[in-house]
Write a protein that holds these residues in place. Structure first.
Motif, PDB file in Angstrom:
ATOM      1  N   LEU A 141      32.654  19.065  34.219  1.00 48.22           N
ATOM      2  CA  LEU A 141      31.589  18.056  34.097  1.00 48.22           C
ATOM      3  C   LEU A 141      32.075  16.679  34.542  1.00 48.22           C
ATOM      4  O   LEU A 141      31.307  15.892  35.096  1.00 48.22           O
ATOM      5  CB  LEU A 141      31.068  18.022  32.661  1.00 48.22           C
ATOM      6  CG  LEU A 141      30.370  19.333  32.241  1.00 48.22           C
ATOM      7  CD1 LEU A 141      29.970  19.298  30.776  1.00 48.22           C
ATOM      8  CD2 LEU A 141      29.153  19.616  33.122  1.00 48.22           C
ATOM      9  N   ALA A 142      33.350  16.380  34.308  1.00 51.40           N
ATOM     10  CA  ALA A 142      33.898  15.096  34.767  1.00 51.40           C
ATOM     11  C   ALA A 142      33.743  14.967  36.271  1.00 51.40           C
ATOM     12  O   ALA A 142      33.311  13.925  36.785  1.00 51.40           O
ATOM     13  CB  ALA A 142      35.373  14.991  34.382  1.00 51.40           C
ATOM     14  N   HIS A 143      34.089  16.031  36.977  1.00 49.28           N
ATOM     15  CA  HIS A 143      33.987  15.979  38.445  1.00 49.28           C
ATOM     16  C   HIS A 143      32.537  16.002  38.913  1.00 49.28           C
ATOM     17  O   HIS A 143      32.170  15.272  39.842  1.00 49.28           O
ATOM     18  CB  HIS A 143      34.767  17.133  39.086  1.00 49.28           C
ATOM     19  CG  HIS A 143      36.243  16.924  39.055  1.00 49.28           C
ATOM     20  ND1 HIS A 143      37.031  17.306  37.994  1.00 49.28           N
ATOM     21  CD2 HIS A 143      37.082  16.317  39.938  1.00 49.28           C
ATOM     22  CE1 HIS A 143      38.292  16.964  38.233  1.00 49.28           C
ATOM     23  NE2 HIS A 143      38.350  16.364  39.407  1.00 49.28           N
ATOM     24  N   ALA A 144      31.714  16.825  38.276  1.00 52.59           N
ATOM     25  CA  ALA A 144      30.309  16.906  38.709  1.00 52.59           C
ATOM     26  C   ALA A 144      29.646  15.530  38.566  1.00 52.59           C
ATOM     27  O   ALA A 144      28.943  15.063  39.471  1.00 52.59           O
ATOM     28  CB  ALA A 144      29.566  17.957  37.897  1.00 52.59           C
ATOM     29  N   GLY A 145      29.900  14.872  37.454  1.00 48.53           N
ATOM     30  CA  GLY A 145      29.314  13.548  37.235  1.00 48.53           C
ATOM     31  C   GLY A 145      29.843  12.532  38.225  1.00 48.53           C
ATOM     32  O   GLY A 145      29.089  11.712  38.771  1.00 48.53           O
ATOM     33  N   ALA A 146      31.138  12.591  38.478  1.00 53.78           N
ATOM     34  CA  ALA A 146      31.752  11.644  39.425  1.00 53.78           C
ATOM     35  C   ALA A 146      31.191  11.848  40.828  1.00 53.78           C
ATOM     36  O   ALA A 146      30.938  10.887  41.564  1.00 53.78           O
ATOM     37  CB  ALA A 146      33.271  11.833  39.433  1.00 53.78           C
ATOM     38  N   ILE A 179      34.129  26.461  41.811  1.00 50.77           N
ATOM     39  CA  ILE A 179      32.999  26.123  40.930  1.00 50.77           C
ATOM     40  C   ILE A 179      32.364  24.807  41.383  1.00 50.77           C
ATOM     41  O   ILE A 179      31.147  24.650  41.377  1.00 50.77           O
ATOM     42  CB  ILE A 179      33.481  26.028  39.458  1.00 50.77           C
ATOM     43  CG1 ILE A 179      33.804  27.419  38.932  1.00 50.77           C
ATOM     44  CG2 ILE A 179      32.438  25.348  38.572  1.00 50.77           C
ATOM     45  CD1 ILE A 179      34.495  27.429  37.571  1.00 50.77           C
ATOM     46  N   LEU A 180      33.206  23.869  41.808  1.00 53.29           N
ATOM     47  CA  LEU A 180      32.684  22.550  42.189  1.00 53.29           C
ATOM     48  C   LEU A 180      32.328  22.467  43.673  1.00 53.29           C
ATOM     49  O   LEU A 180      31.696  21.487  44.103  1.00 53.29           O
ATOM     50  CB  LEU A 180      33.691  21.466  41.823  1.00 53.29           C
ATOM     51  CG  LEU A 180      33.743  21.183  40.312  1.00 53.29           C
ATOM     52  CD1 LEU A 180      35.049  20.521  39.915  1.00 53.29           C
ATOM     53  CD2 LEU A 180      32.560  20.308  39.882  1.00 53.29           C
ATOM     54  N   GLY A 181      32.744  23.437  44.439  1.00 53.70           N
ATOM     55  CA  GLY A 181      32.407  23.449  45.864  1.00 53.70           C
ATOM     56  C   GLY A 181      32.961  22.260  46.629  1.00 53.70           C
ATOM     57  O   GLY A 181      32.343  21.769  47.572  1.00 53.70           O
ATOM     58  N   VAL A 182      34.144  21.792  46.231  1.00 52.72           N
ATOM     59  CA  VAL A 182      34.713  20.638  46.945  1.00 52.72           C
ATOM     60  C   VAL A 182      35.372  21.091  48.255  1.00 52.72           C
ATOM     61  O   VAL A 182      35.934  22.182  48.320  1.00 52.72           O
ATOM     62  CB  VAL A 182      35.787  19.886  46.116  1.00 52.72           C
ATOM     63  CG1 VAL A 182      35.156  19.065  45.025  1.00 52.72           C
ATOM     64  CG2 VAL A 182      36.815  20.846  45.578  1.00 52.72           C
ATOM     65  N   ASP A 238      23.286  20.467  32.204  1.00 53.11           N
ATOM     66  CA  ASP A 238      24.433  19.597  32.494  1.00 53.11           C
ATOM     67  C   ASP A 238      25.230  20.123  33.691  1.00 53.11           C
ATOM     68  O   ASP A 238      25.975  19.377  34.315  1.00 53.11           O
ATOM     69  CB  ASP A 238      25.383  19.549  31.294  1.00 53.11           C
ATOM     70  CG  ASP A 238      24.765  18.796  30.126  1.00 53.11           C
ATOM     71  OD1 ASP A 238      23.844  17.984  30.364  1.00 53.11           O
ATOM     72  OD2 ASP A 238      25.197  19.034  28.979  1.00 53.11           O
ATOM     73  N   PHE A 239      25.098  21.420  33.963  1.00 51.73           N
ATOM     74  CA  PHE A 239      25.952  22.062  34.962  1.00 51.73           C
ATOM     75  C   PHE A 239      25.262  22.088  36.327  1.00 51.73           C
ATOM     76  O   PHE A 239      24.945  23.154  36.855  1.00 51.73           O
ATOM     77  CB  PHE A 239      26.331  23.469  34.488  1.00 51.73           C
ATOM     78  CG  PHE A 239      27.239  23.427  33.291  1.00 51.73           C
ATOM     79  CD1 PHE A 239      28.611  23.369  33.441  1.00 51.73           C
ATOM     80  CD2 PHE A 239      26.708  23.391  31.991  1.00 51.73           C
ATOM     81  CE1 PHE A 239      29.457  23.295  32.340  1.00 51.73           C
ATOM     82  CE2 PHE A 239      27.547  23.314  30.895  1.00 51.73           C
ATOM     83  CZ  PHE A 239      28.917  23.263  31.065  1.00 51.73           C
ATOM     84  N   ALA A 240      24.994  20.917  36.857  1.00 54.46           N
ATOM     85  CA  ALA A 240      24.323  20.825  38.153  1.00 54.46           C
ATOM     86  C   ALA A 240      24.637  19.472  38.772  1.00 54.46           C
ATOM     87  O   ALA A 240      25.008  18.524  38.071  1.00 54.46           O
ATOM     88  CB  ALA A 240      22.815  20.957  37.968  1.00 54.46           C
ATOM     89  N   PHE A 241      24.486  19.405  40.090  1.00 51.19           N
ATOM     90  CA  PHE A 241      24.472  18.106  40.747  1.00 51.19           C
ATOM     91  C   PHE A 241      23.028  17.617  40.780  1.00 51.19           C
ATOM     92  O   PHE A 241      22.122  18.365  41.153  1.00 51.19           O
ATOM     93  CB  PHE A 241      24.988  18.207  42.191  1.00 51.19           C
ATOM     94  CG  PHE A 241      26.423  18.648  42.308  1.00 51.19           C
ATOM     95  CD1 PHE A 241      27.446  17.935  41.680  1.00 51.19           C
ATOM     96  CD2 PHE A 241      26.763  19.772  43.054  1.00 51.19           C
ATOM     97  CE1 PHE A 241      28.774  18.339  41.793  1.00 51.19           C
ATOM     98  CE2 PHE A 241      28.085  20.181  43.166  1.00 51.19           C
ATOM     99  CZ  PHE A 241      29.094  19.472  42.535  1.00 51.19           C
TER     100      PHE A 241
END
Ligand code: XLS
Ligand code: NI
Ligand code: NI
Length: 433
Positions: free
Chosen positions: A352-357, A90-93, A21-24
């Motif tokens: 996970l909310a952000h990764a999915g979005a 963590i999200l690399g934004v 789940d923890f991936a793009f």
């Protein structure tokens, strides 16, 4: 390092077949899409308020999130920043966005609030210089504190106008100091509940003068970013003045600001206004106002700004189609002004909310780019208007009703309707999604 996200790995692109789940699965920052890196197209931003300042309340119940940084001291504010910058990493934004009230505790006076803000801005600056994301936009919260209950610039009390103007000045200074690429004004409580106590004309005059001062100050300090208005039709007030893109354009024109100010369009606000997101984007593009987007959706049944993470690829694709068609973002980007549902308590829910979005946006962007590159939609559209390419048709626009009438009679003009081919075009879109 805090221990809030302990055990959660940095999210990286692993392709659609990965089983973690923890991936793009789709967002691959370096992948080229229509001649640009995906990261540079999408320009993702995480919002500070919903993720780190919102306690999880709704009209029937208060706080559900128990966060160690909730509290009104500078220590709390710094812990909040530490956790926020860990999440950004963590999200690399590439970007984030803030309101003053999200990042600093309210002081006992305006002066103290400003000192708190300035101290936090320096704390942020250090983290940004150490490799944190950049600032997409800053803004002022002119709606939470009770002093703003009857509006900020549109308040019947000039003292509130003054307080709001001074607050916006400090927020523009903060945004400038942090190298922000835009400054946003969402008319939080610029609107009214009842006409019985409201002088609508006067309030709009005040709002126009306020915005002019913002633009004057931008030039004075040499802020190179864009000033953006974020339209919304209602909530919190019953009638918000910045109803939608078209209304904002009329307002800007009236005060001679249409070349100075653009819009930040939020999906959920478009829906509340009775429009689609792509309508608002296309309208802004056609008026030269397209600035940035808040990519958070509304629940279609609730009639409320539910600020959910995007999860509908076809809708997102149509939105990016309009953005690509307009040439893509310049100073703007894709801000997630989105919040968790209040039962989503865990630190990993935020990630996970952000990764999915981000994956949904990546899929939408790729579909939009392929559709634009294919060209069939654009050629169908041009073909529909082809009659207007004829010189006589263009000449008619310079003509008058009498001359046109003579022409209709002389040539026996009798228009023959042609199919709009909507379903055929919808089928075309579906081939790309
Ligand atoms: C509220 C708005 C707000 C702005 C920033 O509905 O979306 O969050 O984006 O003040
Ligand atoms: Ni909103
Ligand atoms: Ni917003």
């Amino acid at each position: 390092m805090t221990d809030f996200f302990t055990g959660i790995p940095a999210i990286t692109y692993q392709g659609p077949d990965t089983d973690t789940d923890f991936a793009f699965r789709h967002y691959n920052p370096d992948e080229m899409v229509a001649g640009r890196r995906m990261e540079d197209h999408l320009r993702f931003a995480i919002c500070y308020w919903h993720n780190f300042a919102w306690p999880g309340g709704d009209p029937f119940g208060g706080q559900t999130f128990l966060r160690p940084w909730f509290g009104e001291t500078m220590e709390h504010a710094k812990l909040k920043a530490d956790v926020a910058f860990e999440m950004f990493r963590i999200l690399g934004v590439p970007f984030f966005c803030f309101h003053d009230a999200d990042m600093r505790p309210e002081g006992a006076s305006f002066a103290e609030s400003t000192r708190n803000l300035e101290e936090m801005v320096e704390y942020f600056a250090t983290k940004m210089e150490a490799g944190g994301p950049k600032l997409l936009w800053g803004t002022a919260n002119l709606f939470s504190n009770r002093r703003f209950m009857a509006g900020a610039a549109t308040n019947p009390d000039p003292d509130v106008f003054a307080y709001a103007a001074a607050t916006v000045k400090t927020c523009m200074d903060a945004t400038h100091r942090l190298g922000g690429e835009n400054y946003v004004l969402w008319g939080g409580r610029e609107g009214y509940e009842t006409l019985l106590n409201t002088d609508l004309g006067r309030e709009l005059e005040q709002m126009g003068r306020f915005l002019s001062m913002v633009v004057e100050y931008k030039h004075k300090i040499g802020f190179k970013g864009a000033i953006l208005i974020e339209p919304k039709p209602q909530e919190p007030t019953k009638h918000q003045y910045d109803y939608d893109v078209a209304t904002v354009y009329g307002f800007l024109q009236r005060f001679g600001l249409e070349k100075e100010v653009k819009v930040n369009i939020e999906q959920g606000h478009a829906i509340l206004a009775g429009h689609s997101f792509e309508h608002e984007l296309a309208m802004a593009a056609s008026l030269g106002l397209l600035g940035s987007i808040d990519m958070n959706r509304n629940d279609y049944q609730s009639g409320w700004d539910t600020d959910q993470f995007p999860n509908n690829v076809p809708e997102v694709a149509l939105a990016y189609y309009e953005i690509l068609r307009a040439g893509g973002f310049t100073t703007g980007g894709t801000n997630f002004d989105a919040k968790l549902r209040r039962q989503s308590l865990d630190p990993e829910d935020l990630i996970l909310a952000h990764a999915g979005a981000m994956d949904v946006c990546a899929r939408g962007l790729k579909a939009a780019a392929a559709l634009l590159e294919n060209g069939a939609l654009e050629s169908a559209r041009s073909a529909r208007y082809a009659g207007w390419d004829r010189p006589e048709a263009q000449a008619m626009l310079q003509s008058d009703l009498e001359t046109i009438t003579s022409g209709v009679l002389a040539q026996g003009i009798d228009p023959q309707p042609r199919s709009g081919r909507q379903e055929r075009l919808e089928n075309l879109i579906n081939r790309f999604i």
